[in-house]
Each structure stands twice: as structure tokens, then as C-alpha cells.
Motif scaffolding. Structure first.
Motif, PDB file in Angstrom:
ATOM      1  N   THR A 168       0.740  -1.298  -0.330  1.00  0.00           N
ATOM      2  CA  THR A 168       0.049   0.137  -0.108  1.00  0.00           C
ATOM      3  C   THR A 168       0.849   1.290   0.114  1.00  0.00           C
ATOM      4  OG1 THR A 168      -1.903  -1.137   1.189  1.00  0.00           O
ATOM      5  CG2 THR A 168      -1.682   1.473   1.272  1.00  0.00           C
ATOM      6  N   THR A 169       1.902   1.259   0.707  1.00  0.00           N
ATOM      7  CA  THR A 169       2.969   2.138   0.778  1.00  0.00           C
ATOM      8  C   THR A 169       3.562   2.503  -0.473  1.00  0.00           C
ATOM      9  OG1 THR A 169       3.069   2.053   3.204  1.00  0.00           O
ATOM     10  CG2 THR A 169       4.654   3.315   1.982  1.00  0.00           C
ATOM     11  N   ILE A 170       4.176   1.406  -1.085  1.00  0.00           N
ATOM     12  CA  ILE A 170       4.700   1.678  -2.424  1.00  0.00           C
ATOM     13  C   ILE A 170       3.767   1.957  -3.381  1.00  0.00           C
ATOM     14  CG2 ILE A 170       6.078   0.175  -4.012  1.00  0.00           C
ATOM     15  CD1 ILE A 170       7.215  -1.398  -2.011  1.00  0.00           C
ATOM     16  N   THR A 171       2.725   1.369  -3.538  1.00  0.00           N
ATOM     17  CA  THR A 171       1.691   1.895  -4.277  1.00  0.00           C
ATOM     18  C   THR A 171       1.272   3.474  -4.124  1.00  0.00           C
ATOM     19  OG1 THR A 171       0.740  -0.248  -4.506  1.00  0.00           O
ATOM     20  CG2 THR A 171      -0.766   1.679  -5.420  1.00  0.00           C
ATOM     21  N   THR A 172       0.948   3.791  -3.050  1.00  0.00           N
ATOM     22  CA  THR A 172       0.838   5.270  -2.809  1.00  0.00           C
ATOM     23  C   THR A 172       1.812   6.301  -3.098  1.00  0.00           C
ATOM     24  OG1 THR A 172      -0.521   4.688  -1.053  1.00  0.00           O
ATOM     25  CG2 THR A 172      -0.044   7.009  -0.805  1.00  0.00           C
ATOM     26  N   ARG A 173       3.114   5.928  -2.789  1.00  0.00           N
ATOM     27  CA  ARG A 173       4.290   6.639  -3.225  1.00  0.00           C
ATOM     28  C   ARG A 173       4.360   6.853  -4.523  1.00  0.00           C
ATOM     29  NH1 ARG A 173       5.533  10.092   0.053  1.00  0.00           N
ATOM     30  NH2 ARG A 173       7.646  10.499  -1.269  1.00  0.00           N
ATOM     31  N   ALA A 174       4.222   5.606  -5.332  1.00  0.00           N
ATOM     32  CA  ALA A 174       4.197   5.645  -6.878  1.00  0.00           C
ATOM     33  C   ALA A 174       3.107   6.632  -7.422  1.00  0.00           C
ATOM     34  CB  ALA A 174       3.920   4.205  -7.349  1.00  0.00           C
ATOM     35  N   ALA A 175       1.935   6.717  -6.909  1.00  0.00           N
ATOM     36  CA  ALA A 175       0.999   7.638  -7.496  1.00  0.00           C
ATOM     37  C   ALA A 175       1.473   9.108  -6.995  1.00  0.00           C
ATOM     38  CB  ALA A 175      -0.338   7.257  -6.826  1.00  0.00           C
ATOM     39  N   MET A 176       1.944   9.099  -5.954  1.00  0.00           N
ATOM     40  CA  MET A 176       2.383  10.557  -5.557  1.00  0.00           C
ATOM     41  C   MET A 176       3.277  11.159  -6.343  1.00  0.00           C
ATOM     42  SD  MET A 176       1.987  10.361  -1.439  1.00  0.00           S
ATOM     43  CE  MET A 176       2.929  11.907  -1.099  1.00  0.00           C
ATOM     44  N   SER A 177       4.328  10.304  -6.635  1.00  0.00           N
ATOM     45  CA  SER A 177       5.527  10.501  -7.378  1.00  0.00           C
ATOM     46  C   SER A 177       5.258  10.886  -8.910  1.00  0.00           C
ATOM     47  CB  SER A 177       6.620   9.357  -7.579  1.00  0.00           C
ATOM     48  OG  SER A 177       6.098   8.553  -8.502  1.00  0.00           O
ATOM     49  N   LEU A 178       3.917  10.597  -9.468  1.00  0.00           N
ATOM     50  CA  LEU A 178       3.622  11.220 -10.658  1.00  0.00           C
ATOM     51  C   LEU A 178       2.682  12.485 -10.708  1.00  0.00           C
ATOM     52  CD1 LEU A 178       2.538   7.514 -12.289  1.00  0.00           C
ATOM     53  CD2 LEU A 178       4.519   9.066 -12.614  1.00  0.00           C
ATOM     54  N   ALA A 179       2.632  13.226  -9.713  1.00  0.00           N
ATOM     55  CA  ALA A 179       1.796  14.158  -9.559  1.00  0.00           C
ATOM     56  C   ALA A 179       2.307  15.353 -10.344  1.00  0.00           C
ATOM     57  CB  ALA A 179       1.774  14.808  -8.050  1.00  0.00           C
ATOM     58  N   ALA A 180       3.487  15.431 -10.554  1.00  0.00           N
ATOM     59  CA  ALA A 180       4.111  16.356 -11.598  1.00  0.00           C
ATOM     60  C   ALA A 180       4.604  15.792 -12.842  1.00  0.00           C
ATOM     61  CB  ALA A 180       5.293  17.344 -10.765  1.00  0.00           C
ATOM     62  N   ASP A 181       4.099  14.462 -13.288  1.00  0.00           N
ATOM     63  CA  ASP A 181       4.375  13.885 -14.322  1.00  0.00           C
ATOM     64  C   ASP A 181       3.232  13.128 -15.053  1.00  0.00           C
ATOM     65  OD1 ASP A 181       5.584  12.803 -16.659  1.00  0.00           O
ATOM     66  OD2 ASP A 181       6.731  11.258 -15.519  1.00  0.00           O
ATOM     67  N   PRO A 182       2.238  13.890 -15.614  1.00  0.00           N
ATOM     68  CA  PRO A 182       1.184  13.542 -16.134  1.00  0.00           C
ATOM     69  C   PRO A 182       1.461  12.228 -17.245  1.00  0.00           C
ATOM     70  CG  PRO A 182       1.203  15.599 -16.940  1.00  0.00           C
ATOM     71  CD  PRO A 182       2.176  15.510 -15.858  1.00  0.00           C
ATOM     72  N   ASN A 183       2.495  12.081 -17.718  1.00  0.00           N
ATOM     73  CA  ASN A 183       2.472  11.288 -18.779  1.00  0.00           C
ATOM     74  C   ASN A 183       3.325  10.014 -18.284  1.00  0.00           C
ATOM     75  OD1 ASN A 183       1.332  12.631 -20.899  1.00  0.00           O
ATOM     76  ND2 ASN A 183       3.120  14.068 -20.948  1.00  0.00           N
TER      77      ASN A 183
END
Length: 213
Positions: A168-183
């Protein structure tokens, strides 16, 4: 095509259709809840948006909040779960868990939208956050089933809980890391976060250890 293979293909198509409806209802529930508010969203509207009956809705979810949370226990895809249980694709448990979770990130544009909608809902509706927290038990149970099937023995609840929490933590962090990278790719981000977490268990050689003192 033999009769047996035709039967298997038919079953496969039915399962794919069920999975598609499961996800469509979830996305529709999230969209309507963000647009109109949770209280103004009803099951009839969710079902209508997907093109199914309200009766069909209850074949997939018990409440509209359940639909908003989505299929928590459905980790990856049916095909990916089978390969994971069989010991694949790499044989390394944490890498295969990451691959399994990433397999469910399709289609990526819908997954991205779903995450964005959930972020809005959790901020605006405390009830949604509460249901997501409560759903953690279902995720742990699903994780325990998969781990037990793969390892050939029942795993300890503590191990299943820890595993679910890590993923869950890894998945959440992955989603957050894409906040500035929509592609960016969610699957790639998930694997990157897993690799980053794995560095915590690196064993430095003697020369490296000297520089750390």
C-alpha cells in the motif's frame, strides 16, 4: 477449436466482462460523487451511467460507498494472480508482488483518473476515508490468500498484514511521484518505488562500510 477450449474461452470472456463492469461501476461512482456529492449520488444513477440495472449493481457492490472504494480484494488481474501463485514471474517475492499490483494498472488513464477522484473525495468526504481505512482488512485477507497459495502453506496474519502495508505504501508513493508527471507510467513508478525500498536492505561491502562510519 475443441469444445473444451471453446468453453474455456467463453468462461474467460465472461470473467473479463465481469471485471470490466466491476471497474466501470467504481469509476462511475467516483465521478458522480465528485460531481454531485456523495449524498446526492445514488445507486440508480451509478448503474445507469454504466448501462446496467440497479439489480446488477448489487451483484458487484453492497453499497455506493463500497463502489467508491472499489474492488479492494482484486489484486492485479486473474491471469497475473495465477502466474503469481505459480511462482512467477521472477521468483523473487517482493518483485513479483510489485509486478502483480502493477498488472492491475490498466488502462492507465482510467487508473490515473480513479486516483485523482479518490484524492478529491477523501478530502471532501471523511466517510470515504473511513471506509478506505476499514477496507484494509479486506486487502490483508486477499494478500494472505495469495501468499498462502503461492507458498503452499497458511501464512501468519502478521506477515500478510505487513506485506499489504508495504505494498500500500509503495503504491501510494508511486501515485504521488507522478503528480508532476502526467505522462509517466504508474507501473514504472511502482517498480521504481519497489527498487528504492529494496535499497534499505542493501548490504554494503567492506569499503563502503568504512565510508559510512
Amino acid at each position: 477449436m475443441t469444445q473444451e477450449s471453446a468453453k474455456q474461452a467463453s468462461v474467460g470472456l465472461r470473467e473479463q466482462k465481469k471485471q470490466r463492469t466491476l471497474l466501470d461501476l467504481c469509476l462511475a461512482a467516483r465521478r458522480l460523487a465528485v460531481e454531485h456529492g456523495l449524498d446526492a449520488t445514488n445507486i440508480d444513477d451509478i448503474a445507469k451511467a454504466v448501462g446496467v440495472s440497479s439489480r446488477t449493481f448489487f451483484n458487484y457492490y453492497d453499497t455506493k460507498l463500497d463502489a467508491v472504494v472499489g474492488p479492494v480484494g482484486e489484486i492485479g488481474t486473474p491471469e497475473a494472480r495465477q502466474e503469481f501463485i505459480a511462482g512467477g514471474p521472477t521468483g523473487v517475492l517482493i518483485e513479483d508482488l510489485t509486478w502483480l499490483h502493477a498488472a492491475g494498472f490498466q488502462p492507465e488513464d482510467e487508473v490515473r483518473e480513479g486516483i485523482s477522484l479518490v484524492t478529491e473525495l477523501v478530502t471532501a468526504e471523511p466517510r470515504v476515508l473511513a471506509v478506505f481505512i476499514a477496507s484494509g482488512a479486506r486487502l490483508e485477507a486477499a494478500t494472505a490468500v495469495l501468499l498462502s497459495a503461492r507458498l503452499g502453506t497458511d501464512v501468519a496474519p502478521e506477515f500478510a498484514s505487513l506485506t499489504a502495508g508495504i505494498m500500500t505504501t509503495i503504491t501510494t508513493r508511486a501515485a504521488m511521484s507522478l503528480a508532476a508527471d502526467p505522462n509517466g507510467s504508474l507501473a514504472a513508478a511502482l517498480h521504481a518505488q519497489c527498487a528504492m525500498a529494496a535499497r534499505l536492505f542493501d548490504r554494503p561491502d567492506d569499503s563502503t562500510r568504512e565510508t559510512l562510519r
